[in-house]
Enzyme design. Structure first.
Site, PDB file in Angstrom:
ATOM      1  N   GLN A   1      -3.229   2.830  -3.591  1.00 30.22           N
ATOM      2  CA  GLN A   1      -4.386   3.718  -3.766  1.00 30.22           C
ATOM      3  C   GLN A   1      -4.301   4.531  -5.058  1.00 30.22           C
ATOM      4  O   GLN A   1      -5.298   5.106  -5.490  1.00 30.22           O
ATOM      5  CB  GLN A   1      -4.529   4.660  -2.559  1.00 30.22           C
ATOM      6  CG  GLN A   1      -5.011   3.947  -1.292  1.00 30.22           C
ATOM      7  CD  GLN A   1      -5.110   4.881  -0.116  1.00 30.22           C
ATOM      8  OE1 GLN A   1      -4.103   5.262   0.462  1.00 30.22           O
ATOM      9  NE2 GLN A   1      -6.317   5.286   0.229  1.00 30.22           N
TER      10      GLN A   1
ATOM     11  N   CYS B   1     -11.090   6.750   5.062  1.00 30.47           N
ATOM     12  CA  CYS B   1     -10.126   6.352   4.044  1.00 30.47           C
ATOM     13  C   CYS B   1     -10.496   7.027   2.728  1.00 30.47           C
ATOM     14  O   CYS B   1     -11.661   7.035   2.340  1.00 30.47           O
ATOM     15  CB  CYS B   1     -10.151   4.836   3.890  1.00 30.47           C
ATOM     16  SG  CYS B   1      -8.987   4.213   2.674  1.00 30.47           S
TER      17      CYS B   1
END
Ligand code: ZN
Length: 179
Positions: A51, A91
Protein backbone atom coordinates in the site's frame (compact mmCIF):
# COMPACT_ATOMS: atom_id res chain seq x y z
CA UNK A 1 10.55 7.44 9.95
CA UNK A 2 7.97 9.16 7.88
CA UNK A 3 4.40 9.02 6.82
CA UNK A 4 4.13 7.65 3.28
CA UNK A 5 1.49 8.28 0.60
CA UNK A 6 -1.01 5.42 0.36
CA UNK A 7 -1.54 3.89 -3.08
CA UNK A 8 -5.13 3.53 -4.21
CA UNK A 9 -7.09 1.22 -6.48
CA UNK A 10 -6.39 0.51 -9.32
CA UNK A 11 -2.64 0.92 -8.75
CA UNK A 12 -0.76 -2.14 -10.01
CA UNK A 13 1.18 -2.49 -6.72
CA UNK A 14 -2.12 -3.52 -5.14
CA UNK A 15 -2.41 -6.42 -7.59
CA UNK A 16 1.10 -7.79 -7.18
CA UNK A 17 2.10 -10.85 -5.15
CA UNK A 18 4.71 -9.55 -2.73
CA UNK A 19 8.10 -11.14 -2.10
CA UNK A 20 9.22 -12.64 1.21
CA UNK A 21 11.71 -10.66 3.25
CA UNK A 22 15.15 -12.22 3.52
CA UNK A 23 17.16 -9.31 4.93
CA UNK A 24 16.18 -8.23 8.43
CA UNK A 25 18.11 -5.04 8.14
CA UNK A 26 17.84 -1.29 8.55
CA UNK A 27 15.66 -0.89 5.47
CA UNK A 28 13.11 -3.33 6.92
CA UNK A 29 13.05 -1.38 10.20
CA UNK A 30 12.54 1.84 8.25
CA UNK A 31 9.69 0.27 6.30
CA UNK A 32 7.99 -0.96 9.49
CA UNK A 33 8.41 2.44 11.12
CA UNK A 34 7.01 4.16 8.03
CA UNK A 35 4.01 1.81 7.96
CA UNK A 36 3.27 2.58 11.61
CA UNK A 37 3.65 6.34 11.10
CA UNK A 38 1.38 6.15 8.07
CA UNK A 39 -1.40 4.06 9.61
CA UNK A 40 -1.42 6.21 12.76
CA UNK A 41 -2.01 9.25 10.55
CA UNK A 42 -5.31 7.66 9.46
CA UNK A 43 -8.22 6.11 11.36
CA UNK A 44 -7.11 2.79 9.81
CA UNK A 45 -6.20 -0.22 11.92
CA UNK A 46 -3.86 -1.99 9.52
CA UNK A 47 -1.49 -1.28 6.67
CA UNK A 48 0.87 -3.32 4.57
CA UNK A 49 3.95 -2.67 2.48
CA UNK A 50 2.38 -2.78 -1.02
CA UNK A 51 0.00 0.00 0.00
CA UNK A 52 3.03 2.27 0.20
CA UNK A 53 4.62 0.77 -2.92
CA UNK A 54 7.00 -1.73 -1.28
CA UNK A 55 6.30 -5.18 -2.67
CA UNK A 56 7.37 -7.06 0.46
CA UNK A 57 5.50 -9.40 2.80
CA UNK A 58 5.29 -6.94 5.68
CA UNK A 59 2.27 -5.59 7.55
CA UNK A 60 1.39 -3.72 10.72
CA UNK A 61 -1.84 -3.47 12.68
CA UNK A 62 -3.07 -1.85 15.86
CA UNK A 63 -6.63 -2.34 17.03
CA UNK A 64 -6.26 -0.36 20.25
CA UNK A 65 -8.03 2.98 20.70
CA UNK A 66 -4.87 4.80 21.73
CA UNK A 67 -2.22 3.41 19.37
CA UNK A 68 -0.59 1.40 22.14
CA UNK A 69 -0.74 -2.11 20.67
CA UNK A 70 1.24 -2.11 17.45
CA UNK A 71 1.81 -5.56 15.97
CA UNK A 72 4.40 -6.12 13.25
CA UNK A 73 4.35 -9.15 10.96
CA UNK A 74 7.10 -10.05 8.50
CA UNK A 75 6.46 -12.99 6.14
CA UNK A 76 3.15 -13.88 7.86
CA UNK A 77 1.46 -17.21 7.12
CA UNK A 78 -1.80 -18.55 8.48
CA UNK A 79 -1.12 -22.05 9.75
CA UNK A 80 -4.59 -22.86 11.04
CA UNK A 81 -8.06 -21.36 10.95
CA UNK A 82 -11.44 -22.06 12.48
CA UNK A 83 -14.87 -20.47 12.88
CA UNK A 84 -16.29 -17.55 10.97
CA UNK A 85 -16.27 -13.79 11.37
CA UNK A 86 -18.46 -11.44 9.36
CA UNK A 87 -17.35 -7.82 9.52
CA UNK A 88 -17.83 -4.67 7.50
CA UNK A 89 -14.48 -3.96 5.92
CA UNK A 90 -13.04 -0.86 4.33
CA UNK A 91 -9.60 -0.20 2.95
CA UNK A 92 -7.30 2.81 2.87
CA UNK A 93 -6.62 1.92 -0.77
CA UNK A 94 -10.34 1.85 -1.66
CA UNK A 95 -11.66 5.10 -0.24
CA UNK A 96 -15.42 5.36 0.04
CA UNK A 97 -16.08 1.63 -0.28
CA UNK A 98 -17.11 -0.79 2.45
CA UNK A 99 -18.82 -4.16 2.50
CA UNK A 100 -19.41 -7.14 4.71
CA UNK A 101 -16.83 -9.90 4.22
CA UNK A 102 -16.86 -13.44 5.60
CA UNK A 103 -13.54 -14.66 6.96
CA UNK A 104 -12.17 -17.10 9.50
CA UNK A 105 -12.96 -16.08 13.06
CA UNK A 106 -9.86 -17.56 14.68
CA UNK A 107 -6.47 -17.97 13.05
CA UNK A 108 -2.99 -18.98 14.12
CA UNK A 109 -0.34 -16.90 12.38
CA UNK A 110 3.33 -17.70 12.01
CA UNK A 111 5.57 -14.74 11.18
CA UNK A 112 8.87 -13.08 12.03
CA UNK A 113 9.47 -9.89 13.95
CA UNK A 114 11.70 -7.11 12.58
CA UNK A 115 14.80 -8.89 13.84
CA UNK A 116 13.94 -12.14 12.06
CA UNK A 117 12.81 -13.95 15.20
CA UNK A 118 9.91 -16.28 14.37
CA UNK A 119 6.75 -16.29 16.47
CA UNK A 120 3.25 -17.74 16.43
CA UNK A 121 0.15 -15.88 17.58
CA UNK A 122 -3.52 -16.77 17.82
CA UNK A 123 -5.83 -13.99 16.63
CA UNK A 124 -9.59 -13.82 17.07
CA UNK A 125 -12.47 -11.79 15.71
CA UNK A 126 -11.43 -8.30 14.49
CA UNK A 127 -7.76 -9.07 15.00
CA UNK A 128 -8.17 -12.16 12.82
CA UNK A 129 -10.21 -10.20 10.25
CA UNK A 130 -7.61 -7.42 10.06
CA UNK A 131 -4.71 -9.84 9.64
CA UNK A 132 -6.55 -11.72 6.88
CA UNK A 133 -7.40 -8.44 5.10
CA UNK A 134 -3.76 -7.33 5.19
CA UNK A 135 -2.43 -10.76 4.24
CA UNK A 136 -4.70 -10.71 1.17
CA UNK A 137 -2.97 -7.47 0.12
CA UNK A 138 0.38 -9.30 0.17
CA UNK A 139 -1.08 -11.71 -2.40
CA UNK A 140 -2.42 -8.91 -4.59
CA UNK A 141 -6.00 -9.35 -3.39
CA UNK A 142 -8.48 -6.75 -2.18
CA UNK A 143 -11.51 -7.29 0.03
CA UNK A 144 -13.81 -6.58 -2.92
CA UNK A 145 -12.47 -9.78 -4.53
CA UNK A 146 -14.10 -11.75 -1.71
CA UNK A 147 -17.61 -10.46 -2.49
CA UNK A 148 -20.07 -12.38 -4.58
CA UNK A 149 -20.89 -10.83 -7.95
CA UNK A 150 -24.24 -9.68 -6.63
CA UNK A 151 -22.78 -8.00 -3.57
CA UNK A 152 -20.07 -6.42 -5.67
CA UNK A 153 -22.59 -4.93 -8.07
CA UNK A 154 -23.50 -1.85 -5.98
CA UNK A 155 -19.80 -0.99 -5.77
CA UNK A 156 -19.10 -1.21 -9.50
CA UNK A 157 -19.94 2.39 -10.29
CA UNK A 158 -17.58 3.68 -7.64
CA UNK A 159 -14.83 1.25 -8.74
CA UNK A 160 -15.22 2.28 -12.36
CA UNK A 161 -15.02 5.94 -11.38
CA UNK A 162 -11.83 5.30 -9.42
CA UNK A 163 -10.30 3.37 -12.32
CA UNK A 164 -11.04 6.11 -14.83
CA UNK A 165 -10.21 9.16 -12.70
CA UNK A 166 -7.30 11.23 -14.08
CA UNK A 167 -5.42 10.60 -10.85
CA UNK A 168 -6.27 6.88 -10.81
CA UNK A 169 -3.98 4.98 -8.49
CA UNK A 170 -1.90 8.01 -7.70
CA UNK A 171 -1.09 8.09 -4.09
CA UNK A 172 -3.10 10.03 -1.60
CA UNK A 173 -3.51 9.59 2.10
CA UNK A 174 -7.17 9.34 2.92
CA UNK A 175 -8.89 9.65 6.23
CA UNK A 176 -10.85 6.47 5.91
CA UNK A 177 -10.94 3.54 8.23
CA UNK A 178 -9.36 0.29 7.20
CA UNK A 179 -10.39 -2.88 8.86
ZN1 ZN B 1 -6.76 -2.78 2.76
Amino acid sequence: MAEQPILEYPHSALRTVCQPVHAFDESLSTLLNDLADTVYATPGIGLCAPQVGELKRVLVMDLSDDGSALQEYVNPQIISRSGLAIATEACLSLPGISAKVIRSGTIVVRACDRHGTPFERTLENMHAVCLQHELDHLDGKLFIDRLSAIRRLPLQRRLRAMASAPSAGISATRKLAES
